[in-house]
Design a protein around this motif. Structure first.
Motif, PDB file in Angstrom:
ATOM      1  N   VAL A 162      45.791  51.747  16.459  1.00  0.00           N
ATOM      2  CA  VAL A 162      45.794  51.725  17.927  1.00  0.00           C
ATOM      3  C   VAL A 162      45.991  53.154  18.423  1.00  0.00           C
ATOM      4  CG1 VAL A 162      46.918  50.880  20.016  1.00  0.00           C
ATOM      5  CG2 VAL A 162      46.689  49.369  18.023  1.00  0.00           C
ATOM      6  N   LEU A 163      44.975  53.680  19.113  1.00  0.00           N
ATOM      7  CA  LEU A 163      45.063  55.042  19.635  1.00  0.00           C
ATOM      8  C   LEU A 163      45.498  55.054  21.096  1.00  0.00           C
ATOM      9  CD1 LEU A 163      44.565  57.909  18.539  1.00  0.00           C
ATOM     10  CD2 LEU A 163      42.250  57.776  19.491  1.00  0.00           C
ATOM     11  N   LEU A 164      45.183  53.971  21.813  1.00  0.00           N
ATOM     12  CA  LEU A 164      45.536  53.892  23.230  1.00  0.00           C
ATOM     13  C   LEU A 164      45.662  52.433  23.640  1.00  0.00           C
ATOM     14  CD1 LEU A 164      45.801  55.387  26.033  1.00  0.00           C
ATOM     15  CD2 LEU A 164      43.348  54.981  26.299  1.00  0.00           C
ATOM     16  N   ASP A 165      46.732  52.100  24.347  1.00  0.00           N
ATOM     17  CA  ASP A 165      46.880  50.785  24.967  1.00  0.00           C
ATOM     18  C   ASP A 165      46.512  50.955  26.439  1.00  0.00           C
ATOM     19  OD1 ASP A 165      47.838  48.412  26.206  1.00  0.00           O
ATOM     20  OD2 ASP A 165      49.258  48.120  24.556  1.00  0.00           O
ATOM     21  N   GLU A 166      45.520  50.181  26.912  1.00  0.00           N
ATOM     22  CA  GLU A 166      45.035  50.390  28.278  1.00  0.00           C
ATOM     23  C   GLU A 166      46.139  50.256  29.318  1.00  0.00           C
ATOM     24  OE1 GLU A 166      41.854  48.810  31.586  1.00  0.00           O
ATOM     25  OE2 GLU A 166      41.492  48.220  29.506  1.00  0.00           O
ATOM     26  N   LYS A 167      47.150  49.441  29.055  1.00  0.00           N
ATOM     27  CA  LYS A 167      48.204  49.268  30.048  1.00  0.00           C
ATOM     28  C   LYS A 167      48.888  50.595  30.382  1.00  0.00           C
ATOM     29  CE  LYS A 167      52.043  48.100  26.932  1.00  0.00           C
ATOM     30  NZ  LYS A 167      52.992  47.030  26.522  1.00  0.00           N
ATOM     31  N   ASP A 168      48.853  51.549  29.444  1.00  0.00           N
ATOM     32  CA  ASP A 168      49.484  52.846  29.691  1.00  0.00           C
ATOM     33  C   ASP A 168      48.724  53.679  30.717  1.00  0.00           C
ATOM     34  OD1 ASP A 168      51.532  52.313  27.885  1.00  0.00           O
ATOM     35  OD2 ASP A 168      50.417  53.141  26.188  1.00  0.00           O
ATOM     36  N   LEU A 169      47.514  53.251  31.085  1.00  0.00           N
ATOM     37  CA  LEU A 169      46.722  53.951  32.091  1.00  0.00           C
ATOM     38  C   LEU A 169      46.968  53.424  33.500  1.00  0.00           C
ATOM     39  CD1 LEU A 169      43.280  54.074  30.219  1.00  0.00           C
ATOM     40  CD2 LEU A 169      45.056  55.841  30.257  1.00  0.00           C
ATOM     41  N   TRP A 170      47.765  52.338  33.607  1.00  0.00           N
ATOM     42  CA  TRP A 170      47.950  51.671  34.890  1.00  0.00           C
ATOM     43  C   TRP A 170      49.379  51.824  35.405  1.00  0.00           C
ATOM     44  CZ3 TRP A 170      44.084  49.329  37.660  1.00  0.00           C
ATOM     45  CH2 TRP A 170      42.875  49.132  36.990  1.00  0.00           C
ATOM     46  N   PRO A 171      49.531  51.894  36.737  1.00  0.00           N
ATOM     47  CA  PRO A 171      50.877  51.908  37.320  1.00  0.00           C
ATOM     48  C   PRO A 171      51.654  50.658  36.901  1.00  0.00           C
ATOM     49  CG  PRO A 171      49.235  52.452  38.984  1.00  0.00           C
ATOM     50  CD  PRO A 171      48.479  51.995  37.765  1.00  0.00           C
ATOM     51  N   ASP A 172      52.902  50.842  36.549  1.00  0.00           N
ATOM     52  CA  ASP A 172      53.769  49.734  36.112  1.00  0.00           C
ATOM     53  C   ASP A 172      53.256  49.054  34.846  1.00  0.00           C
ATOM     54  OD1 ASP A 172      55.395  50.143  38.390  1.00  0.00           O
ATOM     55  OD2 ASP A 172      54.068  48.866  39.587  1.00  0.00           O
ATOM     56  N   LYS A 173      52.241  49.660  34.199  1.00  0.00           N
ATOM     57  CA  LYS A 173      51.677  49.115  32.951  1.00  0.00           C
ATOM     58  C   LYS A 173      51.135  47.698  33.137  1.00  0.00           C
ATOM     59  CE  LYS A 173      54.684  51.921  29.982  1.00  0.00           C
ATOM     60  NZ  LYS A 173      53.631  52.857  29.535  1.00  0.00           N
ATOM     61  N   LYS A 174      50.592  47.426  34.320  1.00  0.00           N
ATOM     62  CA  LYS A 174      50.070  46.093  34.612  1.00  0.00           C
ATOM     63  C   LYS A 174      48.667  46.201  35.206  1.00  0.00           C
ATOM     64  CE  LYS A 174      54.702  44.407  35.637  1.00  0.00           C
ATOM     65  NZ  LYS A 174      54.895  43.721  34.358  1.00  0.00           N
ATOM     66  N   PHE A 175      47.771  45.341  34.748  1.00  0.00           N
ATOM     67  CA  PHE A 175      46.438  45.232  35.345  1.00  0.00           C
ATOM     68  C   PHE A 175      45.903  43.845  35.039  1.00  0.00           C
ATOM     69  CE2 PHE A 175      45.811  46.613  31.018  1.00  0.00           C
ATOM     70  CZ  PHE A 175      44.642  46.028  30.590  1.00  0.00           C
ATOM     71  N   VAL A 176      45.160  43.281  35.983  1.00  0.00           N
ATOM     72  CA  VAL A 176      44.672  41.919  35.808  1.00  0.00           C
ATOM     73  C   VAL A 176      43.624  41.867  34.698  1.00  0.00           C
ATOM     74  CG1 VAL A 176      42.928  42.154  37.638  1.00  0.00           C
ATOM     75  CG2 VAL A 176      43.726  39.879  36.953  1.00  0.00           C
ATOM     76  N   ILE A 177      43.767  40.918  33.813  1.00  0.00           N
ATOM     77  CA  ILE A 177      42.761  40.662  32.786  1.00  0.00           C
ATOM     78  C   ILE A 177      42.175  39.258  32.933  1.00  0.00           C
ATOM     79  CG2 ILE A 177      44.358  39.813  31.009  1.00  0.00           C
ATOM     80  CD1 ILE A 177      41.299  42.074  30.432  1.00  0.00           C
ATOM     81  N   THR A 178      42.937  38.332  33.548  1.00  0.00           N
ATOM     82  CA  THR A 178      42.435  36.976  33.785  1.00  0.00           C
ATOM     83  C   THR A 178      42.869  36.481  35.158  1.00  0.00           C
ATOM     84  OG1 THR A 178      42.730  36.518  31.421  1.00  0.00           O
ATOM     85  CG2 THR A 178      42.240  34.644  32.844  1.00  0.00           C
ATOM     86  N   ASN A 179      41.897  35.994  35.926  1.00  0.00           N
ATOM     87  CA  ASN A 179      42.123  35.333  37.216  1.00  0.00           C
ATOM     88  C   ASN A 179      41.831  33.841  37.078  1.00  0.00           C
ATOM     89  OD1 ASN A 179      42.568  37.546  39.123  1.00  0.00           O
ATOM     90  ND2 ASN A 179      40.430  38.105  38.727  1.00  0.00           N
ATOM     91  N   ILE A 180      42.234  33.080  38.094  1.00  0.00           N
ATOM     92  CA  ILE A 180      41.732  31.716  38.259  1.00  0.00           C
ATOM     93  C   ILE A 180      40.829  31.723  39.492  1.00  0.00           C
ATOM     94  CG2 ILE A 180      42.264  29.280  38.549  1.00  0.00           C
ATOM     95  CD1 ILE A 180      45.035  29.799  37.426  1.00  0.00           C
ATOM     96  N   ILE A 181      39.594  31.267  39.300  1.00  0.00           N
ATOM     97  CA  ILE A 181      38.642  31.204  40.409  1.00  0.00           C
ATOM     98  C   ILE A 181      38.254  29.744  40.656  1.00  0.00           C
ATOM     99  CG2 ILE A 181      37.717  33.517  40.006  1.00  0.00           C
ATOM    100  CD1 ILE A 181      35.276  32.187  38.643  1.00  0.00           C
ATOM    101  N   VAL A 182      37.731  29.488  41.832  1.00  0.00           N
ATOM    102  CA  VAL A 182      37.244  28.149  42.186  1.00  0.00           C
ATOM    103  C   VAL A 182      35.957  28.319  42.979  1.00  0.00           C
ATOM    104  CG1 VAL A 182      38.583  28.062  44.348  1.00  0.00           C
ATOM    105  CG2 VAL A 182      37.876  25.924  43.241  1.00  0.00           C
ATOM    106  N   SER A 183      35.044  27.385  42.815  1.00  0.00           N
ATOM    107  CA  SER A 183      33.842  27.436  43.641  1.00  0.00           C
ATOM    108  C   SER A 183      34.236  27.131  45.084  1.00  0.00           C
ATOM    109  CB  SER A 183      32.795  26.423  43.157  1.00  0.00           C
ATOM    110  OG  SER A 183      33.091  25.126  43.599  1.00  0.00           O
ATOM    111  N   GLN A 184      33.621  27.847  46.018  1.00  0.00           N
ATOM    112  CA  GLN A 184      33.959  27.647  47.426  1.00  0.00           C
ATOM    113  C   GLN A 184      33.685  26.211  47.849  1.00  0.00           C
ATOM    114  OE1 GLN A 184      35.337  30.028  49.750  1.00  0.00           O
ATOM    115  NE2 GLN A 184      35.691  28.028  50.663  1.00  0.00           N
ATOM    116  N   LYS A 185      32.609  25.630  47.335  1.00  0.00           N
ATOM    117  CA  LYS A 185      32.252  24.256  47.678  1.00  0.00           C
ATOM    118  C   LYS A 185      33.342  23.284  47.250  1.00  0.00           C
ATOM    119  CE  LYS A 185      28.382  20.971  47.126  1.00  0.00           C
ATOM    120  NZ  LYS A 185      29.106  19.805  46.582  1.00  0.00           N
TER     121      LYS A 185
END
Length: 370
Positions: free
Chosen positions: A231-254
């Motif tokens: 492991v050369l780099l963990d992406e979380k280290d590039l983000w403020p507070d070491k947090k970034f969304v990787i999974t959302n919950i979505i719904v069809s508008q209908k």
């Protein structure tokens, strides 16, 4: 004020993609196996009749989708739905899940930020809404330590990402740009050779010497480490507070318009699942691995499961500001025209549930429904 994140730090990351409607999986024309619950009576957990007999939920067989894996495996989501039957379908990539959502083959999906942005943008704000977060983190740059010692050594090397325009691909292209290096976003050719490789075949390509490394989600990163990568780099280290969304919950508008009660029940199941994962991390890890075994035919080995699970944080918070940033990265890379994301979030039902649970509400970074 953001809601507390379940500090599960566990998982496999999903492969979410932007512009291509490709990489479908196996069944239903879109994903892999669909599984129906045997319950038939259309009565909610509290005895109230819901407005739909079924709800079709899509997700990836990856631990960044642990909320779906565990929530369906343990029956937590079904409990909130009562007699409204869950029909679940798994996918290999974000574009195929978005295609299924647009076609009505699924109603609700667990998916990454890039396909969420792309699906919303392509439908001109009419196709979907993000209704909750699910996971943060779980993405790493892993390399062959014999060929690459430092980040500067990546120049001239062959580095894999899962798919053109997917969430990890966009992140890597943005990182390359910030290094001052040039790469053609579509072909992947330039100062670094960006090789688009399905996560399932990337470990074999690395083992054969065809790749020098990969910017990939878990468990692919841990699989490569088990093959001798570092492991050369963990992406979380590039983000403020070491947090970034990787999974959302979505719904069809209908579906949201026609069945808000069912959507609310799924969200109650999601919040309850995340709470249980947080309180029972080892049991939750085992449950997720059983779900993966049921889906793929074999569980993850412990030496891959443990570090992969540890690197993901399960959260109700959609981390909306980071999605906003990721959209900017896609535009900067040339993979997306400037999108109008106003209205992509509908967090009212989630915040209602969080408030009832005595938890802080979550924010939409100014991108909520007016």
């Amino acid at each position: 004020m953001p809601a507390p994140r379940s500090t599960v730090r566990r998982g496999l990351a999903a492969v979410a993609a932007l512009p291509l409607l490709a990489l479908a999986a196996t069944a239903c024309g879109y994903g892999s196996e669909a599984k129906d619950d045997d319950t038939r009576a259309n009565v909610s957990a509290k005895g109230k009749k819901l407005s739909s007999d079924t709800v079709k939920i899509g997700y990836f067989p990856n631990l960044t989708h642990a909320t779906a894996l565990v929530g369906i495996q343990e029956g937590t989501i079904q409990k909130e739905l009562g007699g409204t039957r869950v029909e679940s379908t798994t996918f290999n990539a974000g574009p195929s899940e978005i295609e299924a959502l647009n076609a009505g083959s699924i109603d609700i999906g667990f998916i990454g930020p890039s396909p969420s942005i792309n699906g919303y943008s392509k439908s001109q704000g009419k196709g979907l809404r993000i209704i909750s977060g699910s996971a943060s983190g779980g993405v790493k740059l892993v390399v062959n330590p014999d060929r690459i010692k430092t980040l500067d050594d990546l120049k001239g090397k062959k580095i894999a990402t899962p798919q053109v325009g997917n969430t990890q691909d966009v992140a890597f292209l943005n990182w390359i740009s910030e290094k001052g290096w040039k790469v053609d976003a579509q072909s992947g050719k330039g100062d670094v050779s960006v090789v688009r490789s399905d996560n399932k075949v990337t470990p074999d390509a690395y083992r054969s010497g065809d790749l020098d490394g990969a910017w990939v989600p878990e468990p692919t990163a841990s699989k490569l480490v088990s093959e001798g990568a570092k492991v050369l780099l963990d992406e979380k280290d590039l983000w403020p507070d070491k947090k970034f969304v990787i999974t959302n919950i979505i719904v069809s508008q209908k579906f949201l318009d026609e069945h808000p009660d069912v959507v609310e029940a799924v969200l109650k199941g999601s919040v309850a699942t995340n709470k249980w994962i947080n309180a029972n991390p080892e049991k939750a890890k085992a449950s997720a691995n059983r779900a993966l075994e049921n889906l793929s035919g074999k569980p993850l080995p412990q030496e891959i499961l443990d570090p992969a699970w540890e690197s993901i944080e399960i959260t109700d918070d959609p981390l909306a500001q980071t999605l906003k940033t990721q959209a900017g990265h896609s535009v900067k890379s040339g993979l997306l025209k400037e999108p109008n994301l106003q209205g992509i979030y509908e967090l009212g039902p989630l915040n209602k549930i969080l408030k009832a649970e005595g938890l802080p509400e979550v924010a939409d970074a100014g991108l909520g429904v007016k």
